[in-house]
Design a protein around this motif. Sequence first.
Motif, short mmCIF file in Angstrom:
data_model
loop_
_atom_site.label_atom_id
_atom_site.label_comp_id
_atom_site.label_asym_id
_atom_site.label_seq_id
_atom_site.Cartn_x
_atom_site.Cartn_y
_atom_site.Cartn_z
N PRO A 143 0.77 -1.24 0.04
CA PRO A 143 0.19 -0.06 -0.08
C PRO A 143 0.73 1.24 0.06
CG PRO A 143 0.26 -0.86 2.29
CD PRO A 143 0.72 -1.89 1.10
N SER A 144 0.33 2.52 -0.46
CA SER A 144 0.93 3.69 -0.38
C SER A 144 1.74 3.73 1.01
CB SER A 144 -0.09 5.07 -0.23
OG SER A 144 0.46 6.16 0.21
N ALA A 145 2.82 4.38 1.01
CA ALA A 145 3.65 4.80 2.12
C ALA A 145 3.04 5.57 3.12
CB ALA A 145 5.13 5.39 1.68
N GLU A 146 1.95 6.12 2.74
CA GLU A 146 1.46 7.22 3.73
C GLU A 146 -0.10 6.72 4.32
OE1 GLU A 146 1.45 11.07 1.73
OE2 GLU A 146 3.41 10.32 1.01
N THR A 147 -0.18 5.41 4.02
CA THR A 147 -1.45 4.56 4.68
C THR A 147 -1.80 4.91 6.04
OG1 THR A 147 -1.21 2.80 3.08
CG2 THR A 147 -2.54 2.32 4.83
N LEU A 148 -0.81 5.26 6.79
CA LEU A 148 -1.08 5.52 8.26
C LEU A 148 -1.93 6.82 8.31
CD1 LEU A 148 1.97 4.60 10.38
CD2 LEU A 148 -0.01 3.49 10.29
N LEU A 149 -1.55 7.96 7.40
CA LEU A 149 -2.41 8.94 7.53
C LEU A 149 -3.88 8.93 7.08
CD1 LEU A 149 0.54 11.35 6.26
CD2 LEU A 149 0.08 10.80 8.51
N HIS A 150 -3.95 7.90 6.10
CA HIS A 150 -5.36 7.62 5.82
C HIS A 150 -6.35 7.06 6.89
CE1 HIS A 150 -5.15 8.40 1.52
NE2 HIS A 150 -4.07 8.36 1.91
N VAL A 151 -5.63 5.97 7.44
CA VAL A 151 -6.60 5.17 8.44
C VAL A 151 -6.56 5.76 9.84
CG1 VAL A 151 -6.03 2.93 7.36
CG2 VAL A 151 -4.39 3.60 9.21
N GLN A 152 -5.69 6.45 10.16
CA GLN A 152 -5.85 7.53 11.42
C GLN A 152 -7.10 8.05 11.45
OE1 GLN A 152 -2.83 11.25 11.19
NE2 GLN A 152 -3.11 10.00 13.18
N LEU A 153 -7.35 8.74 10.40
CA LEU A 153 -8.60 9.53 10.00
C LEU A 153 -9.83 8.60 10.19
CD1 LEU A 153 -7.26 11.83 7.23
CD2 LEU A 153 -7.69 12.61 9.58
N TYR A 154 -10.07 7.63 9.72
CA TYR A 154 -10.97 6.39 9.68
C TYR A 154 -11.33 6.06 10.99
CZ TYR A 154 -10.61 6.39 4.64
OH TYR A 154 -10.86 6.71 3.33
N PHE A 162 1.82 21.04 8.80
CA PHE A 162 2.72 20.22 9.53
C PHE A 162 4.10 20.21 8.79
CE2 PHE A 162 -1.57 18.47 10.58
CZ PHE A 162 -1.39 18.79 11.89
N SER A 163 5.25 20.09 9.60
CA SER A 163 6.50 20.01 8.67
C SER A 163 6.49 18.56 8.17
CB SER A 163 7.66 20.35 9.77
OG SER A 163 7.63 19.63 10.80
N ASN A 164 7.36 18.40 7.17
CA ASN A 164 7.40 17.09 6.56
C ASN A 164 8.10 16.36 7.39
OD1 ASN A 164 7.01 15.39 4.60
ND2 ASN A 164 8.24 16.08 3.03
N ASP A 165 7.72 14.81 6.92
CA ASP A 165 8.76 14.01 8.03
C ASP A 165 8.55 12.58 7.18
OD1 ASP A 165 9.58 12.21 9.99
OD2 ASP A 165 8.77 13.34 11.58
N GLN A 166 9.76 11.82 6.94
CA GLN A 166 9.58 10.50 6.44
C GLN A 166 9.16 9.53 7.31
OE1 GLN A 166 9.66 10.36 3.22
NE2 GLN A 166 10.18 12.61 3.14
N ASP A 167 9.08 9.82 8.68
CA ASP A 167 8.71 8.87 9.62
C ASP A 167 7.08 9.09 9.72
OD1 ASP A 167 7.84 7.49 12.10
OD2 ASP A 167 9.80 7.78 12.90
N MET A 168 6.47 7.99 9.15
CA MET A 168 4.97 8.16 9.14
C MET A 168 4.33 8.14 10.60
SD MET A 168 4.01 9.11 6.29
CE MET A 168 5.09 9.94 5.51
N THR A 169 4.84 7.22 11.59
CA THR A 169 4.32 6.92 12.79
C THR A 169 4.53 8.41 13.53
OG1 THR A 169 4.90 4.82 12.51
CG2 THR A 169 4.48 5.59 14.88
N ARG A 170 5.73 9.11 13.35
CA ARG A 170 5.83 10.16 14.20
C ARG A 170 4.77 11.32 13.56
NH1 ARG A 170 11.94 11.26 14.07
NH2 ARG A 170 11.60 11.89 11.93
#
Lengths: 207, 207, 207, 207
Positions: D76-87, D141-149
């Motif tokens: 899945p997309s590297a940024e999947t965490l940003l989607h599912v946290q909203l759901y 938000f400032s950009n970050d390659q660490d999706m959890t953070r």
Amino acid sequence: MSSVTYGFEAAAAELVRVGHAAAVHGWVPATSGNFSVRLDNGEVAITVSGAHKGELTAGRIMRVDLQGRPLEDKRPSAETLLHVQLYRRDPAIRAVFHTHSIGSTVLSRMAQDELVLTEFEVMKAFTGIDTHETTLRVPVFSNDQDMTRLAARVATFLDSNDPVPGYLIAGHGLYTWGASVADTLRHLEAFEFLFQCELETRRLTAR
Amino acid sequence: MSSVTYGFEAAAAELVRVGHAAAVHGWVPATSGNFSVRLDNGEVAITVSGAHKGELTAGRIMRVDLQGRPLEDKRPSAETLLHVQLYRRDPAIRAVFHTHSIGSTVLSRMAQDELVLTEFEVMKAFTGIDTHETTLRVPVFSNDQDMTRLAARVATFLDSNDPVPGYLIAGHGLYTWGASVADTLRHLEAFEFLFQCELETRRLTAR
Amino acid sequence: MSSVTYGFEAAAAELVRVGHAAAVHGWVPATSGNFSVRLDNGEVAITVSGAHKGELTAGRIMRVDLQGRPLEDKRPSAETLLHVQLYRRDPAIRAVFHTHSIGSTVLSRMAQDELVLTEFEVMKAFTGIDTHETTLRVPVFSNDQDMTRLAARVATFLDSNDPVPGYLIAGHGLYTWGASVADTLRHLEAFEFLFQCELETRRLTAR
Amino acid sequence: MSSVTYGFEAAAAELVRVGHAAAVHGWVPATSGNFSVRLDNGEVAITVSGAHKGELTAGRIMRVDLQGRPLEDKRPSAETLLHVQLYRRDPAIRAVFHTHSIGSTVLSRMAQDELVLTEFEVMKAFTGIDTHETTLRVPVFSNDQDMTRLAARVATFLDSNDPVPGYLIAGHGLYTWGASVADTLRHLEAFEFLFQCELETRRLTAR
């Protein structure tokens, strides 16, 4: 490294598709721009001289050798030397695209020797870059109608610097390349996007 | 010189195609713009007055003579005189296109007598120019609803200056021409690209 | 005056076509914009509330009377009053278009009471204007969610000023009208072109 | 709240349509952007990593669970965490779109912690806003390659502030969401329009 394979017909179809897409974006006005693919047999498929990329057909793609010499009775793009020097330098390169957009033209005329880009997420589109915390220094060469001389200046730069995914010629546009048509198209879109962002930013801040 | 041939039907088809392309680019808003081709029989095929170029059909292309007089029962573009004066001056001209883009409108209003362009690779798109090391001085005429008077001013300029591939009318747009439809379309695309580059450059530097 | 005739089906087809064209231009983002035609029977065909104009279908066009009351079981655009007041004032008006472009939004927010345009050839696209030597004063009303109050302010202005082919609402967009769909579309394209030219000119000179 | 229902096939078809539309707008260059829909069964359909949105097919949409874990053998997309946290936060959210436009990239890089928008009619496109007399504070938000953070910073903000319809990541783009695909697309179009208006306004006034 990519394991793509390209026969002439598949390569020509890809180049036609890329040419049409570039025309829709306005990146190849007035027959400008040229596009090539390295074939599996070591030859290069390249657009002929003077073709309008928005009306490109497979009949306007021809074969040249790695010295840029025509392998059929057509006239290749005047800038064929700039393509084949890249294929000769790096066996991993399978496609080279040259576009002539407003962004690349205007920024390259204003730049001195390089265009410096930093802190853009889209830089991750370039093969080998995996963070926005990168500074990309895109070389800018002054324009020259003598392709042998221009190719020599490009070679001198590439010999003595870290790898870059593309370069600019002042008032003339962008050269970019990659390990497949898809990679090269992704590099092209990333560069043109970065040029537009840079223009917008300069409009707002460089005063 | 080009060896193109144009009967009325072929010319009308070409003009329809060019009109639609110009509309997609936004160069002919609100029924502005007009387009013509010199036919093999010496007559001129030109768009009728008031046609929307994005909806242009062959039925809205008509024939006029070299004095601009209608050869059929339609009303030709109000600016027909500006087309036919070019055909009368130079037998090599086979097409004349007038567009009304944002770039040409804004730059022509701000210019005094000319727009000076230099060091752009795309200037090689103009027939007879083979290097970017060229300075192109595009004349700008003030706008005038009296076509006879405006045509006379254009003639006076062209009589006493080196050949140019086009001119601007202030707040009104571009006239460009060439030895074929393809040449004229290439000139048109080169001019509109140059106008956009010039606008972008002025935004960033003219302060 | 135009002799166009519009039954409901023909009007709905025209409105669908205009809606799609406006969406391609980016003039109706996010379900904004609304479009109407006065039918031959005195009713008005108008887009329903909340329709995306890029996906407009005839099923999302409905009939209202000249007071803006629904004549079928659908909800008309929230701004229906601004349409019908124009039809009531002037029997020659057959179409009213409201768009929500970047140019009209930005310029109307910066304007005080009017936007003054002068010396543009394209102003000849407005019915009744036959020279670029014209000054067009486009009124700008402050935005208001109370349509009755906003319509009253528009009426007061129109009662006491020379005719104009359109007006702006601050941060909200353009209203324009004409004696047919074709006339109104020509007015719309002319206004949007003028707004873009004005924005470009201000970027270069207003400093 | 919306009563939309989405099975996987319907959701994938919607996402393909939205991806293609975003590509035409230039909002997803070089394989950037990602798009998801919450399915009726509680799973999420999301674009795979590296897909070009202009060439998106249903085969490049995959299922993940609400923790973002793949439910099939695709990446899945590297940024999947940003989607599912909203759901997970809000059961009413049925779609999340992330785009990467020039406007969102440039403005987010120049902003400090937020982008403030006010007095635009188009803000009524956001669910729950019914007047232009609104001030919308879009967090940046400032950009970050660490999706959890990055997801944790987003969560902290959303926990302690009034609801917003979207947020920006600096140099990276926009996240927006809604109760249906149609609502989310309307939010996306409204945001991108607002960013363009803001850029235009700053060009003219911020000096």
